[in-house]
Design a protein around this motif. Structure first.
Motif, PDB file in Angstrom:
ATOM      1  N   ALA A 101       0.654  -1.225  -0.130  1.00 59.15           N
ATOM      2  CA  ALA A 101       0.074  -0.043   0.147  1.00 59.15           C
ATOM      3  C   ALA A 101       0.831   1.292  -0.038  1.00 59.15           C
ATOM      4  CB  ALA A 101      -0.835  -0.013   1.097  1.00 59.15           C
ATOM      5  N   ALA A 102       1.893   1.215   0.607  1.00 58.53           N
ATOM      6  CA  ALA A 102       2.938   2.308   0.662  1.00 58.53           C
ATOM      7  C   ALA A 102       3.599   2.380  -0.737  1.00 58.53           C
ATOM      8  CB  ALA A 102       4.154   2.153   1.622  1.00 58.53           C
ATOM      9  N   VAL A 103       3.854   1.403  -1.388  1.00 61.68           N
ATOM     10  CA  VAL A 103       4.239   1.769  -2.621  1.00 61.68           C
ATOM     11  C   VAL A 103       3.404   2.383  -3.741  1.00 61.68           C
ATOM     12  CG1 VAL A 103       5.177   0.388  -4.777  1.00 61.68           C
ATOM     13  CG2 VAL A 103       6.059  -0.183  -2.445  1.00 61.68           C
ATOM     14  N   ARG A 104       2.134   1.605  -3.341  1.00 57.44           N
ATOM     15  CA  ARG A 104       0.934   2.400  -4.489  1.00 57.44           C
ATOM     16  C   ARG A 104       0.738   3.811  -3.906  1.00 57.44           C
ATOM     17  NH1 ARG A 104      -1.490  -2.786  -3.719  1.00 57.44           N
ATOM     18  NH2 ARG A 104      -2.350  -2.189  -1.929  1.00 57.44           N
ATOM     19  N   ALA A 105       0.976   4.342  -2.878  1.00 59.03           N
ATOM     20  CA  ALA A 105       0.755   5.701  -2.268  1.00 59.03           C
ATOM     21  C   ALA A 105       1.893   6.440  -2.847  1.00 59.03           C
ATOM     22  CB  ALA A 105       0.634   5.579  -0.954  1.00 59.03           C
ATOM     23  N   ALA A 106       2.928   6.014  -3.167  1.00 54.93           N
ATOM     24  CA  ALA A 106       4.269   6.768  -3.265  1.00 54.93           C
ATOM     25  C   ALA A 106       4.267   7.082  -5.009  1.00 54.93           C
ATOM     26  CB  ALA A 106       5.283   5.999  -3.145  1.00 54.93           C
ATOM     27  N   ARG A 107       3.405   6.239  -5.822  1.00 56.27           N
ATOM     28  CA  ARG A 107       3.482   6.591  -7.332  1.00 56.27           C
ATOM     29  C   ARG A 107       2.533   7.563  -7.532  1.00 56.27           C
ATOM     30  NH1 ARG A 107       1.971   0.277  -9.282  1.00 56.27           N
ATOM     31  NH2 ARG A 107       3.934  -0.431  -8.744  1.00 56.27           N
ATOM     32  N   PRO A 108       3.101   8.184  -8.711  1.00 54.92           N
ATOM     33  CA  PRO A 108       2.384   9.766  -9.269  1.00 54.92           C
ATOM     34  C   PRO A 108       1.005   9.190  -9.439  1.00 54.92           C
ATOM     35  CG  PRO A 108       4.733   9.512  -9.745  1.00 54.92           C
ATOM     36  CD  PRO A 108       4.212   8.245  -9.291  1.00 54.92           C
ATOM     37  N   THR A 109       0.009  10.132  -9.072  1.00 55.43           N
ATOM     38  CA  THR A 109      -1.369   9.955  -9.591  1.00 55.43           C
ATOM     39  C   THR A 109      -1.690  10.778 -10.695  1.00 55.43           C
ATOM     40  OG1 THR A 109      -2.192  11.615  -7.868  1.00 55.43           O
ATOM     41  CG2 THR A 109      -2.005   9.245  -7.462  1.00 55.43           C
ATOM     42  N   GLY A 110      -2.903  10.773 -11.197  1.00 54.85           N
ATOM     43  CA  GLY A 110      -2.953  11.556 -12.435  1.00 54.85           C
ATOM     44  C   GLY A 110      -2.926  13.206 -12.150  1.00 54.85           C
ATOM     45  N   ARG A 111      -3.316  13.655 -10.932  1.00 51.76           N
ATOM     46  CA  ARG A 111      -2.927  14.983 -10.737  1.00 51.76           C
ATOM     47  C   ARG A 111      -1.513  15.587 -10.571  1.00 51.76           C
ATOM     48  NH1 ARG A 111      -5.015  18.149  -5.279  1.00 51.76           N
ATOM     49  NH2 ARG A 111      -4.278  20.188  -5.951  1.00 51.76           N
ATOM     50  N   PRO A 112      -0.466  14.753 -10.240  1.00 53.92           N
ATOM     51  CA  PRO A 112       0.996  15.209 -10.402  1.00 53.92           C
ATOM     52  C   PRO A 112       1.330  15.322 -12.065  1.00 53.92           C
ATOM     53  CG  PRO A 112       0.717  13.680  -8.510  1.00 53.92           C
ATOM     54  CD  PRO A 112      -0.596  13.684  -9.289  1.00 53.92           C
ATOM     55  N   LEU A 113       0.734  14.297 -12.696  1.00 56.34           N
ATOM     56  CA  LEU A 113       0.973  14.224 -13.898  1.00 56.34           C
ATOM     57  C   LEU A 113       0.521  15.533 -15.022  1.00 56.34           C
ATOM     58  CD1 LEU A 113       0.580  10.558 -14.836  1.00 56.34           C
ATOM     59  CD2 LEU A 113       2.748  11.479 -14.702  1.00 56.34           C
ATOM     60  N   VAL A 114      -0.652  16.053 -14.516  1.00 53.81           N
ATOM     61  CA  VAL A 114      -1.250  16.951 -14.957  1.00 53.81           C
ATOM     62  C   VAL A 114      -0.353  18.494 -14.694  1.00 53.81           C
ATOM     63  CG1 VAL A 114      -3.347  18.541 -15.255  1.00 53.81           C
ATOM     64  CG2 VAL A 114      -3.587  16.085 -15.254  1.00 53.81           C
ATOM     65  N   VAL A 115       0.001  18.218 -13.220  1.00 53.95           N
ATOM     66  CA  VAL A 115       0.683  19.496 -12.871  1.00 53.95           C
ATOM     67  C   VAL A 115       2.045  19.449 -13.640  1.00 53.95           C
ATOM     68  CG1 VAL A 115       1.895  20.457 -10.980  1.00 53.95           C
ATOM     69  CG2 VAL A 115      -0.597  19.627 -10.818  1.00 53.95           C
ATOM     70  N   GLY A 116       2.678  18.204 -13.629  1.00 52.14           N
ATOM     71  CA  GLY A 116       3.749  18.286 -14.444  1.00 52.14           C
ATOM     72  C   GLY A 116       3.979  18.754 -16.028  1.00 52.14           C
ATOM     73  N   LEU A 117       2.890  18.209 -16.633  1.00 56.44           N
ATOM     74  CA  LEU A 117       2.732  18.662 -18.144  1.00 56.44           C
ATOM     75  C   LEU A 117       2.528  20.139 -18.272  1.00 56.44           C
ATOM     76  CD1 LEU A 117       0.725  15.749 -19.393  1.00 56.44           C
ATOM     77  CD2 LEU A 117       2.996  16.432 -20.103  1.00 56.44           C
ATOM     78  N   THR A 118       1.834  20.568 -17.455  1.00 53.80           N
ATOM     79  CA  THR A 118       1.421  22.308 -17.374  1.00 53.80           C
ATOM     80  C   THR A 118       2.437  23.058 -16.868  1.00 53.80           C
ATOM     81  OG1 THR A 118      -0.990  21.493 -16.491  1.00 53.80           O
ATOM     82  CG2 THR A 118      -0.395  24.005 -16.362  1.00 53.80           C
ATOM     83  N   THR A 119       3.162  22.915 -15.961  1.00 56.39           N
ATOM     84  CA  THR A 119       4.381  23.463 -15.501  1.00 56.39           C
ATOM     85  C   THR A 119       5.375  23.594 -16.449  1.00 56.39           C
ATOM     86  OG1 THR A 119       5.022  21.829 -14.167  1.00 56.39           O
ATOM     87  CG2 THR A 119       3.855  23.289 -12.935  1.00 56.39           C
ATOM     88  N   GLY A 120       5.599  22.204 -17.112  1.00 57.31           N
ATOM     89  CA  GLY A 120       6.509  22.093 -18.071  1.00 57.31           C
ATOM     90  C   GLY A 120       6.609  22.856 -19.329  1.00 57.31           C
ATOM     91  N   SER A 121       5.099  22.820 -19.778  1.00 59.19           N
ATOM     92  CA  SER A 121       4.575  23.616 -20.950  1.00 59.19           C
ATOM     93  C   SER A 121       4.711  25.022 -20.536  1.00 59.19           C
ATOM     94  CB  SER A 121       3.399  23.235 -21.273  1.00 59.19           C
ATOM     95  OG  SER A 121       3.136  21.889 -21.630  1.00 59.19           O
TER      96      SER A 121
END
Length: 666
Positions: A6-26
């Motif tokens: 459960a700890a490993v699953r929680a540490a993985r980036p979810t959809g929100r960090p990916l959206v934040v990453g794409l937005t800030t990178g762009s």
């Protein structure tokens, strides 16, 4: 208590960090593009920012290896990057690459896929000799990169005859916007050097697009930009090799070994008989780039424990592309060096995932495309050297004596064989595999020597003397073998350290390397007649540059080309006639610079000049006076503009035989 899964699953980036990453990178990408388009970000600030962004890519934890990979890719891939035009106005290729890398890094950080710590490489004490070596190279080339005005730049560049042609090719790229525009039929179809490989020139044009601007400016800005870009790329070549040496596993944890091998490579590639100082002085920057990339291939072969890793494979691919677009004949020893990657034969050295195989396929495809584009450039004419007969071309080149050509390759073969013989006694796949690859790398200098020997036989049977390609190829094999000798010697010393007998072997190796160091520092000149002392050629070149930069008296000759270029107000052929004609070929060089500065170096125009002041024209047949030269030029090209000094103009305009000639002055 939280279950580990459960700890490993929680540490993985979810959809929100990916959206934040794409937005800030762009956003970061668009911000940098907008800053460049608005003129806020550019020049040397953008050069530094782009370098820092490239070095922040976590391709390796080690600083030395990361710098090595980045420089291989940046210098080797230049021709591929500049092949197609850049349709975006207000943005340069360097700026676009900087924005793309910065945006990607910001996106990864924001998405929590990469931590800040991975962006900062680990600097070891063994990296310090490489940094110091780059500093010494910068000091050697200081007259070029610290140039302050155009007349000084022209005085320095005129000391090397070939700089006029290389400057012209850089300007051709800047005017056309891409290499493809020079190969295809069109407005550049009649230009000289259209089919000459332009790897170095693509890199210099990329740098000048940032430091000078994408638009071709007045001759003064272009001259200074070319001089500084040449110095920067030359420094990059030296840095590439030095950081490749200190990145080797057998070197990076041993400061003494790193220092010794860095000193050898630094002196050989800066002040030695075929080092950067000598090559840049005589006007062979493209050759220096090709030799540097050739020397990087055995380092990559030693470094790659497995044939995988996108960055390392791209670096290898870039080396082959850079060699093909600068001095293609060196692909023969380069292929022999890359063959060591196949050893030892173990399935575990192959990629272990689909991503690994994809990286290998992408790198191989890029190398193939780069090679095909180089062939397309070379096939168009005799200047490309696509036929064996081009090996008979003669020209001025000095890269050391024939004895110096043999010492480094021969010693590199011996040390590689010695390492290979001891590889069977080693435990551990990594150490044994590395030693096996070093042993196989004996093929690298051997193939180089065989190539030089084949050229010698061909030249002696056809023209009964050794000519340009023999000496230049010999210098390339000599320099690249120096790099391999340093790497193989470090491996050998680490293998034999231990017993008393082994220490004696290590001491003997140190003595031999010291002798090699003295030879390739340029302080000692071994020839077939004997051994002599001399000032290292690179230091002599620096002194000559300094004397030319600050002449004791006003040197009007060095400004003739710049003044003549400013007098041209229309298209068409134009020639310049210096006031002093002493029967030498100096007027040919003056016209070459005029052609280059005005972007009108055509085959037809150069033929006219070569028939008056070429090497094949007897000194007594060359024009003795300005009037005689003007008449000869008018007879050969009646529609041309002939430029003379102001004091010569009244007499020439009163000459009835020249009443229809277009004669101007500045």
């Amino acid at each position: 208590m939280v279950h580990p899964l459960a700890a490993v699953r929680a540490a993985r980036p979810t959809g929100r960090p990916l959206v934040v990453g794409l937005t800030t990178g762009s956003a970061a990408f668009l911000l940098l593009i907008a800053a460049q388009a608005a003129g806020v970000l550019g020049g040397w600030t953008l050069i530094v920012l782009g370098t820092l962004c490239a070095l922040a890519v976590p391709s390796s934890r080690e600083a030395g290896r990361r710098i090595f990979y980045v420089l291989c890719i940046a210098i080797g891939m230049a021709a591929l990057v500049v092949w197609l035009p850049l349709p975006v106005a207000g943005v340069t290729r360097w700026g676009l690459g900087t924005a793309a890398i910065a945006g990607t890094l910001v996106a990864l950080l924001a998405a929590r896929r990469v931590s800040w710590r991975r962006l900062v490489p680990r600097v070891r004490p063994a990296d310090m000799p490489a940094f110091l070596g780059v500093g010494f190279a910068a000091w050697c080339l200081e007259p070029l990169w610290a140039i302050s005005d155009a007349p000084s730049a022209l005085r320095l560049l005129r000391l090397g005859w070939d700089h006029a042609a290389h400057f012209n090719m850089v300007e051709m790229i800047r005017r056309s916007g891409s290499l493809a525009g020079l190969v295809e039929p069109g407005e550049f179809e009649s230009m000289a050097y259209r089919n000459y490989p332009k790897g170095f020139h693509a890199g210099a044009a990329t740098v000048m697009d940032v430091t000078v601007g994408r638009s071709v400016l007045d001759p003064s800005a272009e001259l200074m930009g070319y001089a500084q870009a040449t110095a920067l790329i030359s420094l990059g070549v030296v840095a590439l090799l030095l950081f490749g040496i200190v990145a080797l596993p057998q070197v990076r944890r041993n400061l003494l070994l790193a220092t010794a091998m860095s000193v050898l490579v630094t002196l050989a590639f800066t002040v030695g008989p075929a080092g950067a100082g000598t090559l840049i002085f005589y006007g062979f920057p493209n050759f220096l780039v090709s030799v540097g990339l050739l020397g990087a291939i055995p380092l990559l072969a030693i470094l790659l424990e497995r044939v995988s890793g996108l960055t390392a494979l791209l670096a290898l691919s870039a080396c082959f592309i850079g060699i093909a677009h600068n001095w293609a004949i060196l692909l023969i020893p380069a292929a022999a060096g890359a063959a060591a990657l196949a050893f030892p034969f173990r399935r575990g050295r192959l990629p272990r995932s689909r991503g690994g195989w994809a990286a290998l396929a992408v790198s191989a495809a890029l190398a193939a495309v780069g090679g095909l584009l180089a062939f397309q450039t070379l096939r168009g004419g005799p200047q490309g050297g696509t036929t064996v007969s081009q090996l008979l071309v003669n020209g001025g080149f000095y890269g050391g004596s024939r004895t110096e050509m043999l010492i480094a390759p021969a010693l590199a073969v011996l040390v590689c064989v010695a390492v290979g013989l001891r590889s069977a006694r080693l435990a551990g796949h990594s150490r044994r595999g590395r030693a096996v690859r070093v042993g196989v790398l004996a093929l690298f200098p051997t193939t180089g020597l065989l190539l030089v020997g084949a050229i010698a036989v061909y030249q002696l049977t056809q023209i009964h003397e050794l000519a340009y390609y023999f000496f230049k190829t010999g210098a390339a094999v000599q320099l690249a073998s120096t790099v391999l000798l340093a790497a193989a010697s470090a491996t050998f010393v680490r293998l034999v350290s231990g017993s008393t007998r082994s220490r004696a072997l290590a001491a003997g190796t140190a003595v031999v390397l010291t002798m090699v160091l003295v030879v390739y520092s340029g302080a000692v000149n071994p020839t077939s007649e004997g051994i002599g002392l001399r000032v290292p050629p690179g230091l002599e070149a620096r002194s000559t540059w300094q004397a030319a930069e600050y002449p004791e008296s006003d040197d009007s000759v060095s400004r003739i080309d710049e003044l003549a270029a400013s007098a041209v107000t229309s298209d068409g052929h134009r020639y310049v006639v210096p006031s002093e004609l002493d029967g030498s070929t100096a007027p040919r060089l003056a016209n070459q610079w005029l052609f280059a500065l005005t972007g009108q170096w055509t085959d037809a125009g150069y033929k006219v000049i070569d028939e008056l002041w070429g090497d094949s024209v007897p000194r007594s047949d060359r024009p003795a006076t300005v009037a005689e030269a003007v008449r000869a030029l008018y007879a050969a090209d009646p529609h041309a503009v002939i430029i003379v000094a102001p004091e010569e103009l009244p007499a020439l305009r009163s000459d009835s035989s020249l009443d229809r000639a277009t004669i101007v002055s500045w």
